[in-house]
Scaffold this active site. Structure first.
Site, PDB file in Angstrom:
ATOM      1  N   LEU A 129       0.823  -1.199   0.000  1.00  0.00           N
ATOM      2  CA  LEU A 129       0.000   0.000   0.000  1.00  0.00           C
ATOM      3  C   LEU A 129       0.856   1.246   0.000  1.00  0.00           C
ATOM      4  O   LEU A 129       2.024   1.223   0.390  1.00  0.00           O
ATOM      5  CB  LEU A 129      -0.961   0.007   1.192  1.00  0.00           C
ATOM      6  CG  LEU A 129      -0.334   0.094   2.583  1.00  0.00           C
ATOM      7  CD1 LEU A 129      -0.733   1.384   3.253  1.00  0.00           C
ATOM      8  CD2 LEU A 129      -0.789  -1.085   3.411  1.00  0.00           C
ATOM      9  N   CYS A 130       0.253   2.320  -0.473  1.00  0.00           N
ATOM     10  CA  CYS A 130       0.881   3.637  -0.480  1.00  0.00           C
ATOM     11  C   CYS A 130      -0.237   4.666  -0.346  1.00  0.00           C
ATOM     12  O   CYS A 130      -1.298   4.353   0.185  1.00  0.00           O
ATOM     13  CB  CYS A 130       1.720   3.845  -1.743  1.00  0.00           C
ATOM     14  SG  CYS A 130       0.767   3.887  -3.276  1.00  0.00           S
ATOM     15  N   HIS A 131      -0.028   5.865  -0.815  1.00  0.00           N
ATOM     16  CA  HIS A 131      -1.053   6.906  -0.693  1.00  0.00           C
ATOM     17  C   HIS A 131      -2.247   6.637  -1.600  1.00  0.00           C
ATOM     18  O   HIS A 131      -3.388   6.659  -1.160  1.00  0.00           O
ATOM     19  CB  HIS A 131      -0.453   8.276  -0.997  1.00  0.00           C
ATOM     20  CG  HIS A 131      -1.455   9.384  -0.918  1.00  0.00           C
ATOM     21  ND1 HIS A 131      -1.628  10.291  -1.924  1.00  0.00           N
ATOM     22  CD2 HIS A 131      -2.365   9.708   0.032  1.00  0.00           C
ATOM     23  CE1 HIS A 131      -2.592  11.145  -1.588  1.00  0.00           C
ATOM     24  NE2 HIS A 131      -3.059  10.809  -0.419  1.00  0.00           N
ATOM     25  N   GLY A 162      -2.111   4.043  -4.335  1.00  0.00           N
ATOM     26  CA  GLY A 162      -2.049   2.741  -4.978  1.00  0.00           C
ATOM     27  C   GLY A 162      -1.129   2.635  -6.169  1.00  0.00           C
ATOM     28  O   GLY A 162      -1.006   1.562  -6.758  1.00  0.00           O
ATOM     29  N   ILE A 216      -4.053   4.299   1.005  1.00  0.00           N
ATOM     30  CA  ILE A 216      -4.544   4.755   2.301  1.00  0.00           C
ATOM     31  C   ILE A 216      -5.669   5.771   2.131  1.00  0.00           C
ATOM     32  O   ILE A 216      -6.557   5.875   2.977  1.00  0.00           O
ATOM     33  CB  ILE A 216      -3.402   5.317   3.186  1.00  0.00           C
ATOM     34  CG1 ILE A 216      -3.841   5.516   4.644  1.00  0.00           C
ATOM     35  CG2 ILE A 216      -2.857   6.614   2.631  1.00  0.00           C
ATOM     36  CD1 ILE A 216      -3.990   4.249   5.427  1.00  0.00           C
TER      37      ILE A 216
END
Length: 117
Positions: free
Chosen positions: A73-75, A77, A103
Site C-alpha cells: 500500500l501507499c497513498h 495505490g 490509504i
C-alpha cells in the site's frame, strides 16, 4: 509470457480479510515516513519507504514468507502497484496484492478517522 501483476484488493475487502479467521497478510507500506506520520495505516505494517531502498534492499528476502500473502500500500495505490510488480519480478513465489486507492481509499471507504492528505 505475460508478466504477473499484483492482485487488486479494495479497502473494504482488505478490512474483511484483516478481521476474519484467515491468516493475515504481511502489510507492506512503501510511503515515506512523513506520510506515515500524517496517516498511519491502522494495523502493523512493514515500512519500506521507496526512497530508502538502498538501506533495506539487501535484507528484503528475509522479510517475506512464501506462505504469507503480501498486501502493498501507499497513498493512492500507484507506488505500491509498481513495488508489487517489482516483487513479483523477483520470482520469490509470493502472492502479492495491491490496495487499490491506497490509504486514501481506506480513509474514504473504511475508516474516516485516518486523515486524508
Amino acid at each position: 509470457m505475460v508478466n504477473p501483476q499484483p492482485q487488486p484488493i479494495n479497502a473494504r475487502d482488505l478490512q474483511c480479510w484483516l478481521a476474519d479467521d484467515r491468516p493475515s497478510p504481511l502489510l507492506v507500506d512503501v510511503r515515506e515516513a512523513s506520510e506515515l506520520a500524517i496517516a498511519p495505516f491502522p494495523a502493523d505494517v512493514l515500512h519500506l519507504p521507496l526512497s530508502a531502498s538502498s538501506a533495506w534492499l539487501p535484507t528484503l528476502p528475509e522479510a517475506f514468507k512464501v506462505d504469507q500473502p503480501v498486501v502493498v500500500l501507499c497513498h493512492a495505490g500507484v507506488r505500491s502497484h509498481h513495488f508489487g510488480l517489482w516483487l513479483l519480478g523477483q520470482r520469490w513465489e509470493l502472492e502479492v496484492w495491491n490496495l487499490e486507492g491506497g490509504i486514501d481509499a481506506w480513509s474514504v471507504q473504511v475508516d474516516p478517522s485516518v486523515p486524508r492528505y
